[in-house]
Design a protein around this motif. Structure first.
Motif, PDB file in Angstrom:
ATOM      1  N   LEU A  31      31.009 -48.835 -32.713  1.00 27.63           N
ATOM      2  CA  LEU A  31      29.706 -48.227 -32.968  1.00 27.63           C
ATOM      3  C   LEU A  31      29.685 -46.794 -32.442  1.00 27.63           C
ATOM      4  O   LEU A  31      30.160 -46.534 -31.344  1.00 27.63           O
ATOM      5  N   ARG A  32      29.145 -45.887 -33.224  1.00 30.75           N
ATOM      6  CA  ARG A  32      29.038 -44.495 -32.797  1.00 30.75           C
ATOM      7  C   ARG A  32      27.573 -44.176 -32.541  1.00 30.75           C
ATOM      8  O   ARG A  32      26.716 -44.451 -33.362  1.00 30.75           O
ATOM      9  N   LYS A  33      27.301 -43.607 -31.369  1.00 28.32           N
ATOM     10  CA  LYS A  33      25.952 -43.185 -30.998  1.00 28.32           C
ATOM     11  C   LYS A  33      26.025 -41.792 -30.387  1.00 28.32           C
ATOM     12  O   LYS A  33      27.016 -41.428 -29.765  1.00 28.32           O
ATOM     13  N   THR A  34      24.980 -41.023 -30.534  1.00 28.37           N
ATOM     14  CA  THR A  34      24.884 -39.719 -29.895  1.00 28.37           C
ATOM     15  C   THR A  34      24.163 -39.898 -28.569  1.00 28.37           C
ATOM     16  O   THR A  34      23.143 -40.576 -28.497  1.00 28.37           O
ATOM     17  N   VAL A  35      24.714 -39.278 -27.525  1.00 26.03           N
ATOM     18  CA  VAL A  35      24.136 -39.411 -26.192  1.00 26.03           C
ATOM     19  C   VAL A  35      23.721 -38.027 -25.706  1.00 26.03           C
ATOM     20  O   VAL A  35      24.482 -37.065 -25.816  1.00 26.03           O
ATOM     21  N   THR A  36      22.527 -37.945 -25.170  1.00 21.90           N
ATOM     22  CA  THR A  36      22.043 -36.707 -24.567  1.00 21.90           C
ATOM     23  C   THR A  36      21.856 -36.968 -23.083  1.00 21.90           C
ATOM     24  O   THR A  36      21.217 -37.948 -22.699  1.00 21.90           O
ATOM     25  N   ILE A  37      22.450 -36.101 -22.248  1.00 23.29           N
ATOM     26  CA  ILE A  37      22.295 -36.276 -20.802  1.00 23.29           C
ATOM     27  C   ILE A  37      21.762 -34.991 -20.189  1.00 23.29           C
ATOM     28  O   ILE A  37      21.888 -33.901 -20.760  1.00 23.29           O
ATOM     29  N   ASN A  38      21.205 -35.127 -19.031  1.00 24.65           N
ATOM     30  CA  ASN A  38      20.664 -34.015 -18.274  1.00 24.65           C
ATOM     31  C   ASN A  38      21.794 -33.042 -17.919  1.00 24.65           C
ATOM     32  O   ASN A  38      22.883 -33.456 -17.537  1.00 24.65           O
ATOM     33  N   ASP A  39      21.536 -31.749 -18.017  1.00 25.59           N
ATOM     34  CA  ASP A  39      22.543 -30.730 -17.700  1.00 25.59           C
ATOM     35  C   ASP A  39      23.081 -30.882 -16.277  1.00 25.59           C
ATOM     36  O   ASP A  39      24.283 -30.751 -16.042  1.00 25.59           O
ATOM     37  N   SER A  40      22.188 -31.160 -15.335  1.00 23.66           N
ATOM     38  CA  SER A  40      22.631 -31.268 -13.939  1.00 23.66           C
ATOM     39  C   SER A  40      23.529 -32.483 -13.731  1.00 23.66           C
ATOM     40  O   SER A  40      24.471 -32.432 -12.932  1.00 23.66           O
ATOM     41  N   LEU A  41      23.272 -33.544 -14.461  1.00 27.67           N
ATOM     42  CA  LEU A  41      24.140 -34.721 -14.376  1.00 27.67           C
ATOM     43  C   LEU A  41      25.530 -34.386 -14.899  1.00 27.67           C
ATOM     44  O   LEU A  41      26.544 -34.730 -14.279  1.00 27.67           O
ATOM     45  N   TYR A  42      25.594 -33.680 -16.009  1.00 23.34           N
ATOM     46  CA  TYR A  42      26.888 -33.282 -16.554  1.00 23.34           C
ATOM     47  C   TYR A  42      27.620 -32.344 -15.598  1.00 23.34           C
ATOM     48  O   TYR A  42      28.836 -32.461 -15.401  1.00 23.34           O
ATOM     49  N   ASP A  43      26.881 -31.440 -14.982  1.00 25.58           N
ATOM     50  CA  ASP A  43      27.492 -30.521 -14.012  1.00 25.58           C
ATOM     51  C   ASP A  43      28.121 -31.283 -12.843  1.00 25.58           C
ATOM     52  O   ASP A  43      29.211 -30.945 -12.390  1.00 25.58           O
ATOM     53  N   VAL A  44      27.443 -32.327 -12.383  1.00 28.74           N
ATOM     54  CA  VAL A  44      27.991 -33.143 -11.296  1.00 28.74           C
ATOM     55  C   VAL A  44      29.249 -33.868 -11.765  1.00 28.74           C
ATOM     56  O   VAL A  44      30.250 -33.927 -11.039  1.00 28.74           O
ATOM     57  N   LEU A  45      29.225 -34.401 -12.959  1.00 32.13           N
ATOM     58  CA  LEU A  45      30.406 -35.071 -13.507  1.00 32.13           C
ATOM     59  C   LEU A  45      31.593 -34.123 -13.580  1.00 32.13           C
ATOM     60  O   LEU A  45      32.721 -34.495 -13.261  1.00 32.13           O
ATOM     61  N   LYS A  46      31.345 -32.899 -14.009  1.00 30.40           N
ATOM     62  CA  LYS A  46      32.415 -31.901 -14.108  1.00 30.40           C
ATOM     63  C   LYS A  46      32.888 -31.456 -12.726  1.00 30.40           C
ATOM     64  O   LYS A  46      34.090 -31.393 -12.471  1.00 30.40           O
ATOM     65  N   SER A  47      31.959 -31.151 -11.830  1.00 30.59           N
ATOM     66  CA  SER A  47      32.337 -30.608 -10.518  1.00 30.59           C
ATOM     67  C   SER A  47      33.054 -31.636  -9.649  1.00 30.59           C
ATOM     68  O   SER A  47      33.837 -31.264  -8.772  1.00 30.59           O
ATOM     69  N   THR A  48      32.816 -32.904  -9.894  1.00 26.37           N
ATOM     70  CA  THR A  48      33.495 -33.951  -9.118  1.00 26.37           C
ATOM     71  C   THR A  48      34.739 -34.469  -9.836  1.00 26.37           C
ATOM     72  O   THR A  48      35.365 -35.426  -9.381  1.00 26.37           O
ATOM     73  N   ASN A  49      35.084 -33.824 -10.946  1.00 19.44           N
ATOM     74  CA  ASN A  49      36.273 -34.172 -11.738  1.00 19.44           C
ATOM     75  C   ASN A  49      36.242 -35.585 -12.312  1.00 19.44           C
ATOM     76  O   ASN A  49      37.281 -36.134 -12.676  1.00 19.44           O
ATOM     77  N   ILE A  50      35.074 -36.164 -12.409  1.00 20.93           N
ATOM     78  CA  ILE A  50      34.958 -37.499 -12.993  1.00 20.93           C
ATOM     79  C   ILE A  50      35.353 -37.463 -14.466  1.00 20.93           C
ATOM     80  O   ILE A  50      36.018 -38.370 -14.954  1.00 20.93           O
ATOM     81  N   THR A  51      34.985 -36.393 -15.151  1.00 21.23           N
ATOM     82  CA  THR A  51      35.311 -36.309 -16.574  1.00 21.23           C
ATOM     83  C   THR A  51      36.822 -36.271 -16.810  1.00 21.23           C
ATOM     84  O   THR A  51      37.297 -36.708 -17.862  1.00 21.23           O
ATOM     85  N   LYS A  52      37.591 -35.783 -15.846  1.00 28.57           N
ATOM     86  CA  LYS A  52      39.048 -35.700 -16.005  1.00 28.57           C
ATOM     87  C   LYS A  52      39.726 -37.067 -15.875  1.00 28.57           C
ATOM     88  O   LYS A  52      40.890 -37.217 -16.229  1.00 28.57           O
ATOM     89  N   GLN A  53      39.000 -38.052 -15.365  1.00 19.49           N
ATOM     90  CA  GLN A  53      39.568 -39.388 -15.194  1.00 19.49           C
ATOM     91  C   GLN A  53      39.573 -40.183 -16.500  1.00 19.49           C
ATOM     92  O   GLN A  53      40.141 -41.266 -16.557  1.00 19.49           O
ATOM     93  N   TYR A  54      38.958 -39.648 -17.527  1.00 16.92           N
ATOM     94  CA  TYR A  54      38.822 -40.345 -18.806  1.00 16.92           C
ATOM     95  C   TYR A  54      39.394 -39.493 -19.923  1.00 16.92           C
ATOM     96  O   TYR A  54      39.360 -38.262 -19.860  1.00 16.92           O
TER      97      TYR A  54
END
Length: 80
Positions: A2-25
């Motif tokens: 299933l494909r869905k579009t997800v919208t997240i808060n900018d600050s949440l995305y910034d935290v994901l990026k700054s903590t390198n969580i996005t690089k784990q996937y």
């Protein structure tokens, strides 16, 4: 799948990026899917805990557990 579009808060995305969580996937979709699986597991555990608390207050359930304990209390001491 299933494909869905997800919208997240900018600050949440910034935290994901700054903590390198996005690089784990391998993709953001994998990150979101993993997070949702963890949320589902957490919810299942919470529901189980709630059910056990309710059961612990149920006189019939407690009596059943006591009966089972009594039925099997000597099993640990049996020799094979």
């Amino acid at each position: 799948m299933l494909r869905k579009t997800v919208t997240i808060n900018d600050s949440l995305y910034d935290v994901l990026k700054s903590t390198n969580i996005t690089k784990q996937y391998s993709s953001f979709s994998e990150l979101v899917s993993n997070a949702l699986e963890l949320l589902i597991e957490k919810n299942k555990k919470e529901q189980y805990k709630k059910a056990m608390i309710e059961a612990s207050q149920d006189k019939l359930y407690i009596q059943d557990m006591e009966d089972i304990i009594n039925d099997f209390k000597y099993v640990d001491f049996e020799e094979k």
